[in-house]
Design a protein around this motif. Structure first.
Motif, PDB file in Angstrom:
ATOM      1  N   PHE A 162       0.839  -1.193   0.000  1.00  0.00           N
ATOM      2  CA  PHE A 162       0.000   0.000   0.000  1.00  0.00           C
ATOM      3  C   PHE A 162       0.873   1.241   0.000  1.00  0.00           C
ATOM      4  N   ASP A 163       0.298   2.298  -0.566  1.00  0.00           N
ATOM      5  CA  ASP A 163       0.984   3.580  -0.653  1.00  0.00           C
ATOM      6  C   ASP A 163      -0.052   4.636  -1.010  1.00  0.00           C
ATOM      7  N   SER A 181       2.245  22.130  -0.155  1.00  0.00           N
ATOM      8  CA  SER A 181       3.302  22.955  -0.759  1.00  0.00           C
ATOM      9  C   SER A 181       2.736  24.128  -1.540  1.00  0.00           C
ATOM     10  N   GLY A 182       1.724  24.772  -0.984  1.00  0.00           N
ATOM     11  CA  GLY A 182       1.124  25.928  -1.625  1.00  0.00           C
ATOM     12  C   GLY A 182       0.149  25.606  -2.730  1.00  0.00           C
ATOM     13  N   LYS A 183      -0.146  24.338  -2.981  1.00  0.00           N
ATOM     14  CA  LYS A 183      -1.080  23.924  -4.018  1.00  0.00           C
ATOM     15  C   LYS A 183      -2.175  23.064  -3.392  1.00  0.00           C
ATOM     16  N   GLY A 184      -3.224  22.845  -4.175  1.00  0.00           N
ATOM     17  CA  GLY A 184      -4.285  21.960  -3.739  1.00  0.00           C
ATOM     18  C   GLY A 184      -4.010  20.528  -4.153  1.00  0.00           C
ATOM     19  N   CYS A 185      -4.580  19.587  -3.418  1.00  0.00           N
ATOM     20  CA  CYS A 185      -4.344  18.174  -3.742  1.00  0.00           C
ATOM     21  C   CYS A 185      -5.447  17.316  -3.156  1.00  0.00           C
ATOM     22  N   VAL A 186      -5.570  16.145  -3.719  1.00  0.00           N
ATOM     23  CA  VAL A 186      -6.396  15.064  -3.194  1.00  0.00           C
ATOM     24  C   VAL A 186      -5.484  13.869  -3.009  1.00  0.00           C
ATOM     25  N   LYS A 187      -5.524  13.274  -1.832  1.00  0.00           N
ATOM     26  CA  LYS A 187      -4.646  12.149  -1.541  1.00  0.00           C
ATOM     27  C   LYS A 187      -5.398  10.842  -1.778  1.00  0.00           C
ATOM     28  N   LEU A 188      -4.829  10.003  -2.645  1.00  0.00           N
ATOM     29  CA  LEU A 188      -5.416   8.710  -2.992  1.00  0.00           C
ATOM     30  C   LEU A 188      -4.543   7.603  -2.432  1.00  0.00           C
ATOM     31  N   GLY A 189      -5.109   6.782  -1.559  1.00  0.00           N
ATOM     32  CA  GLY A 189      -4.406   5.644  -0.978  1.00  0.00           C
ATOM     33  C   GLY A 189      -4.955   4.337  -1.507  1.00  0.00           C
ATOM     34  N   LYS A 201      -7.964  -2.151  -1.204  1.00  0.00           N
ATOM     35  CA  LYS A 201      -8.568  -1.150  -0.329  1.00  0.00           C
ATOM     36  C   LYS A 201      -8.276   0.226  -0.904  1.00  0.00           C
ATOM     37  N   ILE A 202      -9.288   1.119  -0.800  1.00  0.00           N
ATOM     38  CA  ILE A 202      -9.197   2.460  -1.367  1.00  0.00           C
ATOM     39  C   ILE A 202      -9.550   3.474  -0.300  1.00  0.00           C
TER      40      ILE A 202
END
Length: 440
Positions: A162-163, A181-189, A201-202
């Motif tokens: 997993f990562d 880091s000053g930007k927007g993001c969505v983290k996907l695991g 698993k998500i």
């Protein structure tokens, strides 16, 4: 003979386009097939399209639509039509990467044949992305993964990887996104089994979190005997202790924040080559029994620390609680962690999971889950038809080759249908005829 009678005769003579296959029922048409002409109803989908969509459980999708009231007060863009639209978007990328491009392409015969939609507006698609609850697609993905795992259940081993990865966004366009880091993001695991491309698993996070907040969600503490491979971004000592106490195993890189106290030196294997990468040569420097952590956060259990050096002189520290394997075997197992990085590359490079046509939170989550649904459907289609295109070949087709074959076959079948019904012939009569003068 009229066109409608000719269409019925052609459909009755083709074995894979019968009326009773469920292909032309209101469920697959989304209820909006009444807007099409009577002669066009039989031609809105092709054989391979039906095969790909047949893996979606009909009863499950209807139950989810009823649960979330997804098709209530909807006249055109029904849930199943939206799923087919996104599948077409993934097949024809990078052509359809914006809302304007999709609306312009909606006048194409291929679009109408594939999705069953006669028209599409920007407001209608934006409203569907904003209002249709993304949890419907999340539950549908869980059902598809359960079905996909039934076919490969015998091949599963006890090693999981997993990562997490960042999907970068613009804060001006996506103000609800997490900051990174000053930007927007969505983290996907994602978590996968070794040798598989389907996620086990998500986890999707849109808040300001680090990898440790997802650490416990990626571990099944109910089961035992599983070896987890993960990066050094997951470094909570409490979770490592819990993995060991539940009789599970882990292999990771030693984080720099750990305080390590050596307790015992094991007899080490001096050097060797990795089996997966024959050119990589590792020299084992140390093999120790250690205790990690400070006084307040000291680990309750003792772990194993392996210090290795590569050909380039880089020193690698591997932390694990497996004492039954040799140092080179531990390093060999950790190299399998690269499989999930390959999956992330596939999702971003070929499925373009980092490009969105919706700016709302619900729309972004829906696109991520539908991309994973398409990935699952493609795997099911690939496992069923991997020897179909070239039976004489001993090598199996890759997932990308299967995706290209599927795209070409869907387009070719629709073109053949239109050609056999005289559409292209009638259109060719309207084209101007160019006469060429003989050059002396």
């Amino acid at each position: 003979m009229s066109f409608n009678k000719l269409a019925k005769v052609f459909i009755s003579n083709v074995p894979h386009y019968p009326y009773n296959m469920g292909l032309f029922k209101p469920y697959y048409g989304g209820g909006n097939m009444a807007h099409l002409k009577k002669g066009f109803k039989e031609f809105y989908s092709s054989k391979n399209m039906w095969i790909l969509l047949s893996f979606i459980p009909k009863g499950t999708l209807n139950a989810l639509i009823e649960k979330y009231q997804a098709d209530k007060w909807v006249h055109t863009l029904f849930t199943f039509n939206l799923i087919k639209l996104y599948i077409l978007m993934h097949l024809l990328k990078p052509k359809l990467t914006s809302l304007r491009a999709i609306v312009r392409f909606s006048a194409n015969y291929l679009f109408k044949s594939f999705t069953g939609l006669t028209s599409l507006s920007r407001n209608g698609l934006s409203k569907a992305n904003r209002d249709l609850d993304y949890r419907l697609f999340a539950e549908l993905l869980d059902h598809l993964l359960v079905r996909a795992k039934r076919n490969i259940e015998r091949k599963l081993n006890r090693i999981k990887i997993f990562d997490t990865t960042f999907i970068m966004l613009s804060l001006k366009l996506f103000p609800w996104a997490a900051r990174c880091s000053g930007k927007g993001c969505v983290k996907l695991g994602l978590r996968i089994d070794v040798g598989q491309t389907l996620p086990d698993k998500i986890v999707i996070e849109t808040k300001n979190t680090n990898d440790n907040n997802l650490f416990e969600k990626m571990i099944d503490f109910v089961s035992s005997g599983i070896t987890y491979l993960f990066d050094r971004g997951f470094f909570t000592i409490r979770v490592l202790d819990r993995i060991h106490q539940t009789k599970n195993f882990f292999i990771t890189r030693m984080h720099s924040c750990y305080k390590c106290r050596p307790l015992k030196n094991f007899s080490r294997q001096k050097s060797g080559k990795l089996k997966k990468n024959s050119t990589q040569h590792l020299h084992i420097l140390k093999d120790q029994l250690v205790q990690i952590g400070a006084r307040e956060t000291k680990a309750k259990n003792k772990f194993r620390l392996i210090t290795a050096q590569t050909n380039e002189g880089e020193v690698l520290l591997f932390l694990t609680n497996r004492f039954d394997l040799s140092p080179l075997d531990i390093c060999e197992l950790y190299t399998l962690r690269w499989e999930i990085e390959t999956l992330f590359k596939w999702l971003k490079q070929y499925l373009k999971i980092n490009q969105f046509i919706s700016r709302s939170l619900n729309g972004v989550m829906s696109q991520i889950y539908i991309a994973l649904i398409f990935q699952t459907l493609l795997n099911l289609y690939h496992n069923q038809n991997q020897r179909k295109f070239d039976p004489s070949s001993k090598s199996k087709l890759s997932l990308l080759e299967t995706m290209c074959h599927l795209e070409n076959q869907i387009i070719n079948e629709i073109i053949c249908l239109f050609f056999q019904q005289g559409f292209l012939l009638r259109a060719s009569r309207l084209l101007p005829v160019t006469s060429y003068r003989k050059i002396s």
